[in-house]
Design a protein around this motif. Structure first.
Motif, PDB file in Angstrom:
ATOM      1  N   ASN A 162       0.830  -1.197   0.000  1.00 39.40           N
ATOM      2  CA  ASN A 162       0.000   0.000   0.000  1.00 39.40           C
ATOM      3  C   ASN A 162       0.867   1.250   0.000  1.00 39.40           C
ATOM      4  O   ASN A 162       1.842   1.341   0.741  1.00 39.40           O
ATOM      5  N   ARG A 163       0.520   2.198  -0.842  1.00 41.47           N
ATOM      6  CA  ARG A 163       1.177   3.499  -0.832  1.00 41.47           C
ATOM      7  C   ARG A 163       0.294   4.466  -0.059  1.00 41.47           C
ATOM      8  O   ARG A 163      -0.905   4.550  -0.298  1.00 41.47           O
ATOM      9  N   VAL A 164       0.881   5.191   0.869  1.00 35.80           N
ATOM     10  CA  VAL A 164       0.106   6.074   1.741  1.00 35.80           C
ATOM     11  C   VAL A 164       0.549   7.518   1.532  1.00 35.80           C
ATOM     12  O   VAL A 164       1.743   7.827   1.601  1.00 35.80           O
ATOM     13  N   SER A 165      -0.400   8.385   1.258  1.00 42.73           N
ATOM     14  CA  SER A 165      -0.130   9.819   1.179  1.00 42.73           C
ATOM     15  C   SER A 165      -1.241  10.543   1.923  1.00 42.73           C
ATOM     16  O   SER A 165      -2.335  10.005   2.121  1.00 42.73           O
ATOM     17  N   LEU A 166      -0.956  11.751   2.338  1.00 43.37           N
ATOM     18  CA  LEU A 166      -1.922  12.524   3.117  1.00 43.37           C
ATOM     19  C   LEU A 166      -1.857  13.967   2.687  1.00 43.37           C
ATOM     20  O   LEU A 166      -0.769  14.541   2.589  1.00 43.37           O
ATOM     21  N   GLY A 167      -3.025  14.532   2.403  1.00 37.01           N
ATOM     22  CA  GLY A 167      -3.065  15.902   1.902  1.00 37.01           C
ATOM     23  C   GLY A 167      -3.809  16.851   2.810  1.00 37.01           C
ATOM     24  O   GLY A 167      -4.722  16.460   3.533  1.00 37.01           O
ATOM     25  N   LEU A 168      -3.403  18.102   2.782  1.00 37.84           N
ATOM     26  CA  LEU A 168      -4.085  19.176   3.505  1.00 37.84           C
ATOM     27  C   LEU A 168      -4.016  20.408   2.620  1.00 37.84           C
ATOM     28  O   LEU A 168      -2.943  20.971   2.401  1.00 37.84           O
ATOM     29  N   GLY A 169      -5.163  20.790   2.080  1.00 41.43           N
ATOM     30  CA  GLY A 169      -5.151  21.866   1.104  1.00 41.43           C
ATOM     31  C   GLY A 169      -4.434  21.410  -0.159  1.00 41.43           C
ATOM     32  O   GLY A 169      -4.731  20.351  -0.709  1.00 41.43           O
ATOM     33  N   ASP A 170      -3.467  22.209  -0.612  1.00 44.07           N
ATOM     34  CA  ASP A 170      -2.718  21.824  -1.807  1.00 44.07           C
ATOM     35  C   ASP A 170      -1.402  21.141  -1.465  1.00 44.07           C
ATOM     36  O   ASP A 170      -0.565  20.909  -2.334  1.00 44.07           O
ATOM     37  N   ARG A 171      -1.211  20.790  -0.190  1.00 37.11           N
ATOM     38  CA  ARG A 171      -0.003  20.108   0.246  1.00 37.11           C
ATOM     39  C   ARG A 171      -0.259  18.621   0.401  1.00 37.11           C
ATOM     40  O   ARG A 171      -1.246  18.214   1.006  1.00 37.11           O
ATOM     41  N   VAL A 172       0.607  17.808  -0.136  1.00 36.07           N
ATOM     42  CA  VAL A 172       0.493  16.358  -0.016  1.00 36.07           C
ATOM     43  C   VAL A 172       1.840  15.825   0.449  1.00 36.07           C
ATOM     44  O   VAL A 172       2.883  16.189  -0.097  1.00 36.07           O
ATOM     45  N   ILE A 173       1.821  14.966   1.468  1.00 41.47           N
ATOM     46  CA  ILE A 173       3.066  14.382   1.941  1.00 41.47           C
ATOM     47  C   ILE A 173       3.027  12.866   1.731  1.00 41.47           C
ATOM     48  O   ILE A 173       1.976  12.236   1.748  1.00 41.47           O
ATOM     49  N   ASP A 174       4.202  12.316   1.509  1.00 41.63           N
ATOM     50  CA  ASP A 174       4.360  10.872   1.383  1.00 41.63           C
ATOM     51  C   ASP A 174       4.463  10.296   2.789  1.00 41.63           C
ATOM     52  O   ASP A 174       5.366  10.642   3.545  1.00 41.63           O
ATOM     53  N   ALA A 175       3.529   9.407   3.146  1.00 35.33           N
ATOM     54  CA  ALA A 175       3.501   8.845   4.494  1.00 35.33           C
ATOM     55  C   ALA A 175       4.069   7.432   4.524  1.00 35.33           C
ATOM     56  O   ALA A 175       3.710   6.641   5.397  1.00 35.33           O
ATOM     57  N   ASP A 176       4.938   7.110   3.576  1.00 29.18           N
ATOM     58  CA  ASP A 176       5.453   5.746   3.483  1.00 29.18           C
ATOM     59  C   ASP A 176       6.762   5.523   4.227  1.00 29.18           C
ATOM     60  O   ASP A 176       7.145   4.389   4.458  1.00 29.18           O
ATOM     61  N   GLY A 177       7.448   6.594   4.580  1.00 25.83           N
ATOM     62  CA  GLY A 177       8.781   6.429   5.149  1.00 25.83           C
ATOM     63  C   GLY A 177       8.845   6.664   6.638  1.00 25.83           C
ATOM     64  O   GLY A 177       7.854   7.051   7.277  1.00 25.83           O
ATOM     65  N   PRO A 178      10.031   6.475   7.223  1.00 20.60           N
ATOM     66  CA  PRO A 178      10.189   6.644   8.673  1.00 20.60           C
ATOM     67  C   PRO A 178      10.035   8.086   9.148  1.00 20.60           C
ATOM     68  O   PRO A 178       9.824   8.326  10.331  1.00 20.60           O
ATOM     69  N   ASP A 179      10.161   9.039   8.231  1.00 16.67           N
ATOM     70  CA  ASP A 179      10.055  10.453   8.612  1.00 16.67           C
ATOM     71  C   ASP A 179       8.648  11.005   8.410  1.00 16.67           C
ATOM     72  O   ASP A 179       8.446  12.218   8.442  1.00 16.67           O
ATOM     73  N   ALA A 180       7.677  10.130   8.210  1.00 20.58           N
ATOM     74  CA  ALA A 180       6.323  10.577   7.887  1.00 20.58           C
ATOM     75  C   ALA A 180       5.727  11.449   8.996  1.00 20.58           C
ATOM     76  O   ALA A 180       5.101  12.477   8.719  1.00 20.58           O
ATOM     77  N   LEU A 181       5.919  11.059  10.249  1.00 21.04           N
ATOM     78  CA  LEU A 181       5.324  11.828  11.341  1.00 21.04           C
ATOM     79  C   LEU A 181       5.971  13.203  11.492  1.00 21.04           C
ATOM     80  O   LEU A 181       5.306  14.163  11.872  1.00 21.04           O
ATOM     81  N   ASP A 182       7.270  13.299  11.212  1.00 26.12           N
ATOM     82  CA  ASP A 182       7.924  14.613  11.231  1.00 26.12           C
ATOM     83  C   ASP A 182       7.296  15.528  10.185  1.00 26.12           C
ATOM     84  O   ASP A 182       7.003  16.699  10.453  1.00 26.12           O
TER      85      ASP A 182
END
Length: 235
Positions: free
Chosen positions: A81-101
């Motif tokens: 599964n590939r996980v991404s999360l968006g807020l407004g026009d910003r999207v972050i990749d939530a797949d790596g160890p730095d996702a919470l940062d």
């Protein structure tokens, strides 16, 4: 007349699994199913050239799926599964160890007046994530025979048990619905709504706040989740 040691009623994924293991241990099994296909809610069908899931849309390993497939001698190619999360026009990749940062930075920029609340929420998420990583950190011991595998018993299972018990206590303490937990961490309804927008209503906080890890555990079998039932049917 053919004799059977066991009759399994219902060829959903539980019935198929029970029948497969019983046969693995030499039992003569009769599996009964009223529908024309097996799998129950773990089934895939096609309409108009498109493939649809009849129930669950993905599988989670959770320290169970992989060892079970290995024991039954099944190969099931799956896509992570590939996980991404968006807020407004910003999207972050939530797949790596730095996702919470990255998530903390995204929320802090959107809610600068609630930076301390954001920090508290993300710290709770880090703690919940660590506990889930412990919970699913090894294959389920029920698929092993520790007494006959001293290296596994001493090197893996025994060191894991104290960590598991401590994590289980923390998970139990976070069993309230995540909405209640967020309400105790921030007075900003907007911030709480943004954090909870991708979660199921009244989901226990211990699971909800570790969603980044849990969502990364999802696997999509090539050909649909029904491939799992079809593989077991063939046994």
């Amino acid at each position: 007349m053919m004799q059977h040691d066991v009759v399994v009623v219902g060829a959903g994924i539980a019935g198929l699994t029970a029948a497969a293991y019983l046969r693995r241990y030499g039992q003569r099994v009769l599996l009964l199913e009223r529908n024309p296909t097996c799998g129950g809610l773990v089934t895939t069908f096609s309409r108009g050239g498109f493939r649809y899931e009849g129930g669950v849309r993905a599988l989670i390993d959770g320290g169970i799926l992989s060892p079970m497939l290995g024991q039954l001698g099944l190969e099931l190619p799956m896509v992570p599964n590939r996980v991404s999360l968006g807020l407004g026009d910003r999207v972050i990749d939530a797949d790596g160890p730095d996702a919470l940062d990255a998530y903390e930075q995204l929320l802090s920029e959107a809610f600068p007046e609630s930076a301390a609340d954001v920090r508290a929420i993300v710290e709770m998420m880090r703690s919940a994530t660590r506990d889930m990583e412990v919970l699913y950190g090894i294959d389920n011991p029920l698929f092993r025979e520790p007494v006959r595998e001293p290296r596994y018993l001493v090197g893996t299972l025994l060191p894991w048990m104290p960590r598991f018990l401590a994590a289980a206590r923390r998970i139990y303490r976070r069993s309230a619905p995540f909405e209640e937990t967020l309400a105790g961490l921030t007075t900003s309804r907007s911030l709480a709504d943004i954090v909870g927008q991708h979660l199921f209503r009244a989901m226990p906080a211990s699971f909800a706040l570790s969603a980044f890890t849990l969502y990364r555990s999802y696997r999509y079998p090539l050909g649909g989740t029904g491939q799992l039932a079809r593989e077991r049917e063939d046994q």
